[in-house]
Design an enzyme around this catalytic site. Structure first.
Site, mmCIF file in Angstrom:
data_model
loop_
_atom_site.group_PDB
_atom_site.id
_atom_site.type_symbol
_atom_site.label_atom_id
_atom_site.label_comp_id
_atom_site.label_asym_id
_atom_site.label_seq_id
_atom_site.Cartn_x
_atom_site.Cartn_y
_atom_site.Cartn_z
ATOM 1 N N ASP A 263 143.762 -60.482 24.469
ATOM 2 C CA ASP A 263 143.212 -59.652 25.534
ATOM 3 C C ASP A 263 143.269 -58.174 25.161
ATOM 4 O O ASP A 263 144.211 -57.709 24.523
ATOM 5 C CB ASP A 263 144.016 -59.899 26.818
ATOM 6 C CG ASP A 263 143.502 -59.114 28.000
ATOM 7 O OD1 ASP A 263 142.341 -59.327 28.385
ATOM 8 O OD2 ASP A 263 144.257 -58.279 28.531
ATOM 9 N N GLU B 70 139.022 -60.101 22.298
ATOM 10 C CA GLU B 70 138.230 -59.406 23.305
ATOM 11 C C GLU B 70 138.251 -57.932 22.907
ATOM 12 O O GLU B 70 139.186 -57.209 23.211
ATOM 13 C CB GLU B 70 138.815 -59.583 24.705
ATOM 14 C CG GLU B 70 137.953 -58.921 25.767
ATOM 15 C CD GLU B 70 138.738 -58.401 26.965
ATOM 16 O OE1 GLU B 70 138.090 -57.947 27.918
ATOM 17 O OE2 GLU B 70 139.970 -58.417 26.937
#
Length: 621
Positions: A305, A356
């Site tokens: 993330d 990401e």
């Protein structure tokens, strides 16, 4: 007897103790439990818990090298809750074990709340066949279609009550298998006190959230999905950690896990703290954590993330400290990311790591020996933003923004991409995918089917957040289940069937697997006046033609150049009645005639339904 060896301490101090979870944390035997924690600046550390009536004086730990403290507590057994009492000068705090394998729910008394639980990770796995044949880097040449799931809100067994890990296993596997997805990606399951963070504000990095059951229950879920042929990816958050005082923040009375620099230690967007990747103990903690989930829980991949927030020292900051060269790049985070990926693939060569990453940082999915970051895949945020911007426009204006539809192919092969329509696009007032579509309900449904048709035709692996596959009306709410009742309506059943059929076409047609430049060929990207694009996907002797009409205007006798003559079969048509469309099309078959068009020796004369995707294949390739 000493719990820590000289080699353990050497590896810890050098930042290479990548299986440190074998020694740090709580490790029970038949008579008691060994405890070990990193607190280099503490004047004293003791363990308190249910086994000593929470007496902080009963069981002090011994200081070892590298800032480690360890000790054995007779009578401390699995199931007992515990914390560490940390003393540093006038500072005193009771802290959750950073390496705890389980934690109590985020409720309880101020002393015992968020306590760690002594836990064995015994489990008998039944997924040997899956583990032998899972793909990892070989998935670059295989279909990968990911269903992103938040376990607490996918489906409820009764209003307000989520399924447990074990209870959700069978219905989730049934649904994912029926829909044709290859993998499930779970929003973070690591323990997080604030449910509304969706798991992204972690306190217990080694502890699956207690909301849905025990560690063995989560193992059962993953095991069951594997037995059903479904891969499991976990969201992993090494970019920042929760500010809860029982957790990592100010752990030993100093800025231990976080940066010492006040300009760098706090993340203003999320109210969280940022890991200091320069510290050997932090690198040990995080890389060990990645390997822990891959080894102990058999997960197939980690989606990392907020990578952009790690790469740039000025990310979302008004004040920041440059690196040693005066630049904005976070050199220690870059080095950490590379080492993380190298270590994962050294120990688990069949794993997947996915970034990401929302900027144009080069080489995110390139190997580290080519100066890349070493991820296997990168989310294609550019495709996502441009495509959603385009599809949200009233079709009458789309011709003025045609480049939003086509620009992604200029860089589609610069990385190994995943095309993400993730949870981030259906929260914080952005509305659902259905809500983004213009027009009345018929047009919304047609636009959404068209979006998915282009997504499955575009180079890149696929990721879709739960609820999008049937056109949920409202944006995602973590407190309620998905709007499954919408499947009583034909439009929503049709969207779901369309996604199902796209997945099954994708999984059975090699033309859609190869995401290199030789697997894609534009036929025409310049018909902006009619908002139509057409392209070929090809691989292993198979070829598929995608023709996409982004206006509600049916188009008769629309010519498309093709390289092969003879009959072409209409494989899928998003305007079919079964999908909620008008039933317009080409009666399943059309002949390519020997007359040049679009620079090809043959052409098809097609009927293009409104707001529709046609997928055709030559009958004799």
């Amino acid at each position: 007897m000493s719990w820590l060896t000289e080699e353990d301490i050497r590896r810890w101090e050098s930042g290479t103790f990548y299986d440190s979870y074998r020694k740090l944390g709580a490790h029970p035997d038949d008579e008691g439990t060994w405890f070990c924690v990193w607190a280099p600046h503490a004047d004293g550390v003791s363990v308190l818990g249910a086994f000593n009536d929470w007496n902080p004086e009963a069981n002090p730990l011994e200081r070892y090298g590298g800032g480690l403290w360890a000790g054995y507590v007779p009578g401390a057994r699995p199931g007992h809750t515990y914390k560490y009492r940390i003393r540093h000068g006038f500072y005193q705090a009771d802290k959750t074990d950073p390496y705890a394998f389980a934690m109590e729910p985020p409720t309880g008394s101020p002393i015992e709340g968020l306590a760690s639980i002594i836990t064995r990770l015994d489990y008998t796995w039944h997924d040997d066949e899956w583990m032998r044949r899972r793909k990892g880097p070989a998935s670059l040449y295989e279909p990968v279609s990911i269903y992103e799931v938040h376990l607490g809100s996918w489906r409820h067994k009764r209003p307000g009550e989520s399924f447990s890990y074990r209870e959700i296993a069978e219905p989730l596997a049934d649904y994912v298998q029926e829909m044709g997805f290859t993998h499930v990606e779970l929003l973070p399951v690591m323990e997080h006190p604030y449910y509304g963070s969706w798991g992204y504000q972690v306190v217990g990095y080694y502890a699956p959230t207690f909301r849905y059951g025990s560690p063995q229950d989560l193992m059962y879920l993953i095991d069951y999905l594997h037995q059903r042929g479904i891969g499991v990816i976990l969201d992993w958050v090494p970019s920042h950690f929760a500010a809860d005082p029982q957790g990592l923040v100010f752990f030993d009375g100093t800025t231990l896990f976080e940066y010492d620099d006040p300009k760098m230690r706090y993340h203003p967007d999320w109210g969280t703290y940022v890991f200091d990747y320069n510290k050997p103990g932090v690198r040990n903690f995080l890389i060990s954590n990645a390997l822990f989930w891959l080894e102990k829980y058999h997960v197939d991949g980690l989606r990392v993330d907020a990578v952009a927030s790690m790469l740039y020292r000025d990310y979302s900051r008004k004040e920041w400290t440059p690196n040693i060269f005066g630049g904005r790049e976070n050199l220690e985070a870059i080095d950490f990311i590379k080492k993380f990926n190298e270590t994962v693939y050294l120990h688990f060569p069949e794993a997947m790591t996915i970034a990401e990453e929302s900027t144009a940082w080069p080489g995110v999915s390139a190997p580290t020996y080519n100066n890349g970051l070493g991820f296997l895949y990168k989310w294609n945020m550019g495709w996502m933003h441009d495509t959603l911007d385009y599809i949200q426009r009233d079709p009458i204006y789309r011709k003025y923004h045609h480049d939003e539809l086509t620009f992604s192919l200029w860089y589609a092969f610069s990385e190994h991409y995943v095309l993400p329509l993730s949870h981030d696009e259906v929260v914080h007032g952005k509305g659902s995918l259905w809500g983004k579509m213009p027009g009345d309900d018929w047009q919304k449904a047609a636009n959404l089917r068209l979006l998915f048709g282009h997504m499955w035709g575009h180079p890149g692996k696929k990721l879709l957040f739960m609820g999008g596959e049937f056109g949920q009306h409202h944006e995602w709410n973590h407190d309620t289940q998905l709007e499954w009742h919408l499947l009583d309506q034909p439009y929503h059943r049709g969207i779901q069937l369309w996604v199902c059929d796209l997945n099954h076409l994708y999984r059975t047609n090699p033309a859609l697997w190869h995401d290199g430049p030789e697997g894609f060929e534009w036929i025409d990207f310049s018909d902006r006046d009619q908002s139509v694009i057409c392209y070929l996907r090809k691989n292993a002797g198979r070829m598929l033609l995608f023709v996409l009409n982004f206006t509600p205007v049916p188009r008769e006798h629309y010519r498309v150049g093709v390289p092969i003559g003879g009959p072409w079969h209409e494989v899928l048509n998003s305007d079919a009645v079964a999908y909620g469309g008008s039933g317009m099309g080409n009666f399943g078959r059309v002949e390519a005639v020997p007359e040049s068009w679009h620079g090809r020796p043959f052409h098809l004369e097609l009927t293009l339904p409104p707001l529709a995707a046609l997928i055709l294949e030559p009958e004799h390739g």
